[in-house]
Design an enzyme around this catalytic site. Structure first.
Site, mmCIF file in Angstrom:
data_model
loop_
_atom_site.group_PDB
_atom_site.id
_atom_site.type_symbol
_atom_site.label_atom_id
_atom_site.label_comp_id
_atom_site.label_asym_id
_atom_site.label_seq_id
_atom_site.Cartn_x
_atom_site.Cartn_y
_atom_site.Cartn_z
ATOM 1 N N GLY A 41 12.974 -4.888 0.813
ATOM 2 C CA GLY A 41 12.987 -3.253 1.004
ATOM 3 C C GLY A 41 12.863 -2.663 2.482
ATOM 4 O O GLY A 41 12.938 -1.458 2.811
ATOM 5 N N ASP A 100 2.259 -0.193 -1.722
ATOM 6 C CA ASP A 100 1.680 0.962 -3.178
ATOM 7 C C ASP A 100 0.174 -0.465 -3.747
ATOM 8 O O ASP A 100 -0.641 -0.036 -3.711
ATOM 9 C CB ASP A 100 2.797 -0.773 -4.373
ATOM 10 C CG ASP A 100 3.060 0.781 -5.541
ATOM 11 O OD1 ASP A 100 2.199 0.582 -6.297
ATOM 12 O OD2 ASP A 100 4.442 0.446 -5.989
ATOM 13 N N THR A 101 0.563 -1.542 -4.508
ATOM 14 C CA THR A 101 -1.024 -2.064 -5.010
ATOM 15 C C THR A 101 -0.908 -2.661 -3.542
ATOM 16 O O THR A 101 -2.768 -2.914 -3.507
ATOM 17 C CB THR A 101 -0.473 -3.715 -6.004
ATOM 18 O OG1 THR A 101 0.307 -3.975 -4.948
ATOM 19 C CG2 THR A 101 0.316 -3.053 -7.122
ATOM 20 N N GLY A 102 -0.394 -3.010 -2.678
ATOM 21 C CA GLY A 102 -0.886 -4.128 -1.007
ATOM 22 C C GLY A 102 -0.657 -4.762 -1.215
ATOM 23 O O GLY A 102 -1.762 -5.580 -0.591
ATOM 24 N N THR A 104 1.065 -7.390 -2.310
ATOM 25 C CA THR A 104 2.172 -8.464 -1.317
ATOM 26 C C THR A 104 1.498 -8.492 0.384
ATOM 27 O O THR A 104 2.076 -9.065 1.216
ATOM 28 C CB THR A 104 3.722 -7.681 -1.048
ATOM 29 O OG1 THR A 104 3.972 -7.711 -2.760
ATOM 30 C CG2 THR A 104 4.696 -8.543 -0.519
ATOM 31 N N LEU A 105 1.493 -7.401 1.081
ATOM 32 C CA LEU A 105 1.116 -7.074 1.858
ATOM 33 C C LEU A 105 -0.125 -8.283 2.543
ATOM 34 O O LEU A 105 -0.109 -8.670 3.631
ATOM 35 C CB LEU A 105 0.690 -5.958 2.840
ATOM 36 C CG LEU A 105 1.885 -4.615 2.788
ATOM 37 C CD1 LEU A 105 1.282 -3.402 3.258
ATOM 38 C CD2 LEU A 105 3.404 -5.820 3.528
ATOM 39 N N LYS A 128 1.492 5.074 -0.688
ATOM 40 C CA LYS A 128 0.614 5.927 -1.788
ATOM 41 C C LYS A 128 -0.174 5.709 -1.964
ATOM 42 O O LYS A 128 -1.147 5.174 -1.752
ATOM 43 C CB LYS A 128 1.750 5.114 -2.949
ATOM 44 C CG LYS A 128 2.859 4.889 -3.533
ATOM 45 C CD LYS A 128 3.842 4.464 -5.134
ATOM 46 C CE LYS A 128 5.109 4.376 -4.699
ATOM 47 N NZ LYS A 128 5.401 3.883 -5.748
ATOM 48 N N ASP A 157 14.284 1.388 -4.333
ATOM 49 C CA ASP A 157 15.099 1.114 -4.533
ATOM 50 C C ASP A 157 14.906 1.300 -6.045
ATOM 51 O O ASP A 157 14.054 1.312 -6.190
ATOM 52 C CB ASP A 157 15.944 -0.038 -4.637
ATOM 53 C CG ASP A 157 15.733 -1.472 -5.282
ATOM 54 O OD1 ASP A 157 16.130 -1.966 -6.742
ATOM 55 O OD2 ASP A 157 14.324 -1.492 -4.949
ATOM 56 N N ARG A 163 19.210 2.144 -1.838
ATOM 57 C CA ARG A 163 18.207 2.170 -1.192
ATOM 58 C C ARG A 163 18.862 2.318 0.742
ATOM 59 O O ARG A 163 17.968 2.939 1.356
ATOM 60 C CB ARG A 163 18.700 0.643 -0.719
ATOM 61 C CG ARG A 163 17.312 -0.074 -1.418
ATOM 62 C CD ARG A 163 17.921 -1.636 -1.054
ATOM 63 N NE ARG A 163 17.303 -3.185 -2.254
ATOM 64 C CZ ARG A 163 15.910 -3.224 -2.464
ATOM 65 N NH1 ARG A 163 14.984 -3.020 -1.652
ATOM 66 N NH2 ARG A 163 15.705 -4.015 -2.889
#
Length: 172
Positions: A41, A100-102, A104-105, A128, A157, A163
């Site tokens: 992404g 998004d949820t944070g 992964t980062l 978001k 995507d 994408r």
């Protein structure tokens, strides 16, 4: 592209990415910086952002990670690849298309700090507007702040489609 409500035009995206690039250059100056692209992404946003970052000591690496499956947030975050470049003694800018949820980062940031990065910051095209009790609260740089809707374009995507759209849209 049919059945899409455009929320940011390609021109609006490109203009904002140039502004973000200037902010990153100002923040790092002559410091060693590695951009870490979260695949797949983050690829489209990162490519545009990299063009706007004019630094001498600038590397680009990538890592596959994610928590989505078939348009649904999955429970576990997964790191699917390893770094190619050493981050010890370098500042790292994690680049992804959406915060998004944070989770992964956060996982990637924590991993990079364990590997000896001088600092780890984040840049996302879209942040978001929602609570993130288990992830990072906010990106260090965000192109746009948007409600929690399912977005496509600029790397975002739906079942691997859309994408490549250079703007940001919502499927209708």
């Amino acid at each position: 592209m049919e059945n899409m409500e455009v929320v940011k035009t390609p021109e609006e995206v490109q203009s904002r990415v140039r502004e973000l690039g200037a902010e990153v250059v100002k923040a790092y100056g002559t410091e060693p910086l590695t951009m870490l692209v979260v695949m797949n992404g983050g690829l489209f946003f990162a490519a545009k952002l990299a063009e706007a970052i004019d630094l001498d000591d600038f590397y680009i690496d990538s890592m596959a990670a994610g928590s989505y499956c078939a348009n649904v947030r999955a429970g576990d975050v997964e790191l699917r690849s390893r770094l190619k470049l050493d981050v010890r003694g370098r500042h790292v800018l994690i680049v992804d298309e959406v915060l998004d949820t944070g989770r992964t980062l956060k996982l990637i940031r924590d991993n990079l700090m364990e590997l000896g990065a001088l600092s780890v910051k984040t840049a996302v095209l879209v942040e978001k507007v929602l609570p993130r009790p288990e992830g990072i609260a906010h990106a260090d740089w965000a192109g746009f702040f948007m409600d929690d809707r399912y977005l496509v374009g600029c790397g975002m995507d739906s079942h691997e489609k859309y994408r490549q759209y250079p703007g940001i849209a919502v499927l209708s």
